[in-house]
Design a protein around this motif. Structure first.
Motif, PDB file in Angstrom:
ATOM      1  N   GLY A 225       0.705  -1.259  -0.204  1.00 18.87           N
ATOM      2  CA  GLY A 225      -0.027  -0.031  -0.081  1.00 18.87           C
ATOM      3  C   GLY A 225       0.883   1.232   0.034  1.00 18.87           C
ATOM      4  N   VAL A 226       2.065   1.339   0.873  1.00 19.05           N
ATOM      5  CA  VAL A 226       2.814   2.354   0.794  1.00 19.05           C
ATOM      6  C   VAL A 226       3.496   2.809  -0.496  1.00 19.05           C
ATOM      7  N   VAL A 227       3.920   1.493  -1.060  1.00 16.06           N
ATOM      8  CA  VAL A 227       4.847   1.627  -2.291  1.00 16.06           C
ATOM      9  C   VAL A 227       3.782   2.360  -3.637  1.00 16.06           C
ATOM     10  N   ALA A 228       2.479   1.510  -3.578  1.00 23.43           N
ATOM     11  CA  ALA A 228       1.627   2.076  -4.275  1.00 23.43           C
ATOM     12  C   ALA A 228       1.100   3.554  -4.276  1.00 23.43           C
ATOM     13  N   MET A 230       3.232   5.894  -3.171  1.00 26.14           N
ATOM     14  CA  MET A 230       3.923   6.703  -3.500  1.00 26.14           C
ATOM     15  C   MET A 230       4.240   6.751  -5.032  1.00 26.14           C
ATOM     16  N   TRP A 231       3.901   5.716  -5.787  1.00 21.40           N
ATOM     17  CA  TRP A 231       3.939   5.483  -7.268  1.00 21.40           C
ATOM     18  C   TRP A 231       2.996   6.470  -7.697  1.00 21.40           C
ATOM     19  N   LEU A 232       1.515   6.287  -7.199  1.00 20.00           N
ATOM     20  CA  LEU A 232       0.424   7.109  -7.721  1.00 20.00           C
ATOM     21  C   LEU A 232       0.787   8.520  -7.515  1.00 20.00           C
ATOM     22  N   ALA A 233       1.140   8.992  -6.278  1.00 21.41           N
ATOM     23  CA  ALA A 233       1.503  10.444  -5.742  1.00 21.41           C
ATOM     24  C   ALA A 233       2.614  11.011  -6.951  1.00 21.41           C
ATOM     25  N   ARG A 234       3.546  10.170  -7.221  1.00 19.04           N
ATOM     26  CA  ARG A 234       4.859  10.726  -8.120  1.00 19.04           C
ATOM     27  C   ARG A 234       4.032  10.749  -9.465  1.00 19.04           C
ATOM     28  N   PHE A 235       3.252   9.920  -9.940  1.00 17.01           N
ATOM     29  CA  PHE A 235       2.656   9.870 -11.133  1.00 17.01           C
ATOM     30  C   PHE A 235       1.799  11.161 -11.228  1.00 17.01           C
ATOM     31  N   LEU A 236       0.824  11.644 -10.140  1.00 21.20           N
ATOM     32  CA  LEU A 236       0.144  12.704 -10.420  1.00 21.20           C
ATOM     33  C   LEU A 236       0.938  14.125 -10.438  1.00 21.20           C
ATOM     34  N   MET A 237       2.018  14.189  -9.618  1.00 21.94           N
ATOM     35  CA  MET A 237       3.198  15.269  -9.585  1.00 21.94           C
ATOM     36  C   MET A 237       3.707  15.336 -10.866  1.00 21.94           C
ATOM     37  N   SER A 335      13.342  14.576  -6.115  1.00 18.63           N
ATOM     38  CA  SER A 335      14.605  14.363  -5.579  1.00 18.63           C
ATOM     39  C   SER A 335      14.638  13.275  -4.545  1.00 18.63           C
ATOM     40  N   LEU A 336      13.721  13.683  -3.499  1.00 15.85           N
ATOM     41  CA  LEU A 336      13.593  12.849  -2.451  1.00 15.85           C
ATOM     42  C   LEU A 336      12.694  11.637  -2.912  1.00 15.85           C
ATOM     43  N   HIS A 337      12.038  11.671  -3.602  1.00 15.11           N
ATOM     44  CA  HIS A 337      11.218  10.389  -3.941  1.00 15.11           C
ATOM     45  C   HIS A 337      12.218   9.344  -4.692  1.00 15.11           C
ATOM     46  N   ILE A 338      12.978   9.904  -5.513  1.00 11.20           N
ATOM     47  CA  ILE A 338      13.944   9.049  -5.925  1.00 11.20           C
ATOM     48  C   ILE A 338      14.947   8.180  -4.868  1.00 11.20           C
ATOM     49  N   ALA A 339      15.551   8.752  -3.708  1.00 18.85           N
ATOM     50  CA  ALA A 339      16.087   8.340  -2.680  1.00 18.85           C
ATOM     51  C   ALA A 339      15.168   7.373  -2.042  1.00 18.85           C
ATOM     52  N   GLN A 340      13.835   7.229  -1.956  1.00 14.69           N
ATOM     53  CA  GLN A 340      12.855   6.542  -1.189  1.00 14.69           C
ATOM     54  C   GLN A 340      12.775   5.324  -2.307  1.00 14.69           C
ATOM     55  N   THR A 341      12.528   5.518  -3.454  1.00 15.36           N
ATOM     56  CA  THR A 341      12.424   4.308  -4.251  1.00 15.36           C
ATOM     57  C   THR A 341      13.582   3.413  -4.285  1.00 15.36           C
ATOM     58  N   LEU A 342      14.793   3.767  -4.339  1.00 14.97           N
ATOM     59  CA  LEU A 342      15.947   2.959  -4.145  1.00 14.97           C
ATOM     60  C   LEU A 342      15.938   1.824  -2.904  1.00 14.97           C
ATOM     61  N   PHE A 401      -0.218  12.477   2.938  1.00 14.65           N
ATOM     62  CA  PHE A 401      -0.657  12.837   4.126  1.00 14.65           C
ATOM     63  C   PHE A 401      -1.420  11.457   4.896  1.00 14.65           C
ATOM     64  N   THR A 402      -1.826  10.798   4.216  1.00 16.46           N
ATOM     65  CA  THR A 402      -2.727   9.562   4.855  1.00 16.46           C
ATOM     66  C   THR A 402      -1.850   8.462   5.005  1.00 16.46           C
ATOM     67  N   VAL A 403      -0.726   8.410   4.584  1.00 19.43           N
ATOM     68  CA  VAL A 403       0.082   7.134   5.124  1.00 19.43           C
ATOM     69  C   VAL A 403       0.358   7.277   6.418  1.00 19.43           C
ATOM     70  N   PRO A 404      -0.070   6.254   7.199  1.00 13.49           N
ATOM     71  CA  PRO A 404       0.345   6.373   8.672  1.00 13.49           C
ATOM     72  C   PRO A 404       1.722   6.176   8.769  1.00 13.49           C
ATOM     73  N   ARG A 405       2.248   7.104   9.861  1.00 10.57           N
ATOM     74  CA  ARG A 405       3.490   7.010  10.412  1.00 10.57           C
ATOM     75  C   ARG A 405       4.193   5.791  10.391  1.00 10.57           C
ATOM     76  N   THR A 406       3.423   4.911  11.128  1.00 12.57           N
ATOM     77  CA  THR A 406       3.946   3.477  11.400  1.00 12.57           C
ATOM     78  C   THR A 406       4.576   2.850  10.305  1.00 12.57           C
ATOM     79  N   ASP A 407       3.966   3.107   8.949  1.00 13.44           N
ATOM     80  CA  ASP A 407       4.324   2.378   7.802  1.00 13.44           C
ATOM     81  C   ASP A 407       5.379   3.114   6.838  1.00 13.44           C
ATOM     82  N   GLN A 408       5.875   4.451   7.577  1.00  9.91           N
ATOM     83  CA  GLN A 408       6.809   5.317   7.087  1.00  9.91           C
ATOM     84  C   GLN A 408       8.542   4.785   7.180  1.00  9.91           C
ATOM     85  N   ALA A 409       8.572   3.757   8.472  1.00  9.42           N
ATOM     86  CA  ALA A 409       9.963   3.483   8.738  1.00  9.42           C
ATOM     87  C   ALA A 409      10.491   2.690   7.512  1.00  9.42           C
ATOM     88  N   ALA A 410      11.959   3.012   7.143  1.00 11.26           N
ATOM     89  CA  ALA A 410      12.510   2.373   6.525  1.00 11.26           C
ATOM     90  C   ALA A 410      13.077   1.233   6.995  1.00 11.26           C
TER      91      ALA A 410
END
Length: 410
Positions: A225-228, A230-237, A335-342, A401-410
């Motif tokens: 869900g988090v990856v999806a 991120m993908w959709l948000a980047r697509f829209l941006m 730029s920050l999105h690229i780093a997270q994708t890796l 904004f609706t991604v839970p903080r608990t799901d953001q940990a790398a």
């Protein structure tokens, strides 16, 4: 002892020399397409077209066909570099062929020929870009990904700076500008191929098993869900970014006919260069705060505001100010999105292919943008077009904004 410190002691870190050379190569990738697509191509289309309506139409066709070619080629060459278990030959072949086709653009004497050459160039360019992107995942361990992630923020700025340099009045003719870009690309990309010599990272290349992916310690990072989102948000941006990428020059000219290609290149380049330290500071804060997605959400929200300001701009100064805000926050976001994708792609054995699929967030938006611009720009003008883009950016912000903080940990 932290894992990062342990990695340094055991020799698992990549050399700083290689990281800087890779960052230079990534900047070369941006230099390969940014000056051409933002300035040199629109200028050539303007000279060949019979007016602004035809110019907008042909630019849309160019970006539509180019995006289709780039989407297919990026996945295909990523997959081929996975299968052959080597990246360097593909990068070198793409470098040589894309530079050659860039020079061939000077031979195009009508719009259909220019379109054909553009498609061929996109294929060869992505022969270089796709394996080059996967190379970072092959050679840079997780505890060092922050540095190349920050350095990648330099790529758009340096690419834009290249555009500003080649368009300096009196420096070069239209055809000589293409040659200057080709030389800059080669100077940036060749050093990592010839002198990079990265330390082997076998752990990064080891195929990951299903059991490892089910490990609770990894599920936050690989949660679908988090990856999806991120993908959709980047697509829209990227739809908004692609629109400004294609039509920035045309939009400025619609507001002020005296605003030239060199003026556009200087504004574009200046904004992206200022975005570099901002991106590094925000990226460092997100690492310390453990909030990798929150800055992305903020940037998407501010992008929506900037687009509304652009839609209402009727004179040059407000237009430049609104675009400056837009350029700063979108550059930071991408730029920050690229780093997270890796960090979130889980399968090393399919890294090139998966990055190609994620790269669709860069190429598919151009298809959407081309379709929208063919319909909306002639009917509603740029204000209506930018208002729609603001809505897409606001949706991207809501997703993040609706991604839970608990799901953001790398």
């Amino acid at each position: 002892m932290t894992s990062a410190a342990s990695a340094h002691i055991t020799g698992e870190s990549q050399s700083l020399r290689y990281l800087w050379l890779y960052a230079l190569a990534a900047a070369g990738g941006a230099t390969a397409y940014m000056p051409f697509l933002t300035i040199l191509l629109p200028v050539r289309v303007e000279l060949m077209a019979g007016g602004q309506a035809e110019q907008v139409e042909w630019l849309a066709y160019c970006f539509l066909a180019g995006a289709i070619a780039a989407s297919i080629a990026n996945i295909a060459f990523g997959w081929l570099s996975d299968r052959t278990r080597t990246r360097t030959p593909w990068i070198l072949a793409g470098l040589v062929s894309s530079c050659g086709l860039l020079l061939a653009m000077a031979l195009a004497d009508d719009l259909p020929i220019l379109l054909v050459l553009l498609v061929a160039w996109q294929v060869s360019l992505n022969m270089m870009l796709s394996p080059l992107a996967a190379l970072a995942g092959d050679t840079v361990p997780d505890h060092q990904k922050g540095l190349p992630g920050g350095l990648l923020a330099l790529s758009p700025g340096l690419g834009a700076a290249a555009g500003a340099i080649v368009t300096i009045e009196g420096l070069a003719t239209a055809d000589e500008r293409l040659a200057l870009v080709a030389v800059m690309v080669a100077v940036c990309v060749l050093p990592v191929l010839l002198f990079g010599r990265p330390r082997p990272m076998p752990k990064l290349m080891r195929p990951r098993t299903a059991e490892e992916l089910r490990d609770p310690a990894r599920q936050g990072r690989y949660k679908r869900g988090v990856v999806a989102r991120m993908w959709l948000a980047r697509f829209l941006m990227q739809i908004a970014e692609a629109a400004l990428f294609a039509y920035l020059y045309t939009w400025f000219r619609s507001i002020s006919p005296d605003f030239g290609d060199d003026d556009t290149a200087q504004v574009f380049g200046g904004v992206l260069l200022v975005a570099v330290p901002l991106t590094l500071l925000v990226g460092r804060w997100s690492d310390k705060a453990g909030r990798p997605i929150f800055p992305l959400a903020i940037a998407a929200a501010v992008t929506a505001i900037a687009l509304l300001l652009m839609a209402s701009a009727q004179t040059l100064l407000p237009a430049i100010i609104a675009y400056t805000l837009f350029g700063l926050v979108t550059s930071m976001f991408l730029s920050l999105h690229i780093a997270q994708t890796l960090r979130v792609l889980p399968l090393p054995q399919r890294r090139g292919r998966d990055l190609g699929i994620f790269n669709l967030t860069n190429t598919l938006p151009a298809l959407v943008m081309a379709g929208l611009s063919l319909d909306l720009v002639p009917r509603l003008g740029f204000p209506g077009f930018f208002t729609l883009l603001a809505g897409l950016a606001a949706l991207a912000a809501m997703l993040l904004f609706t991604v839970p903080r608990t799901d953001q940990a790398a």
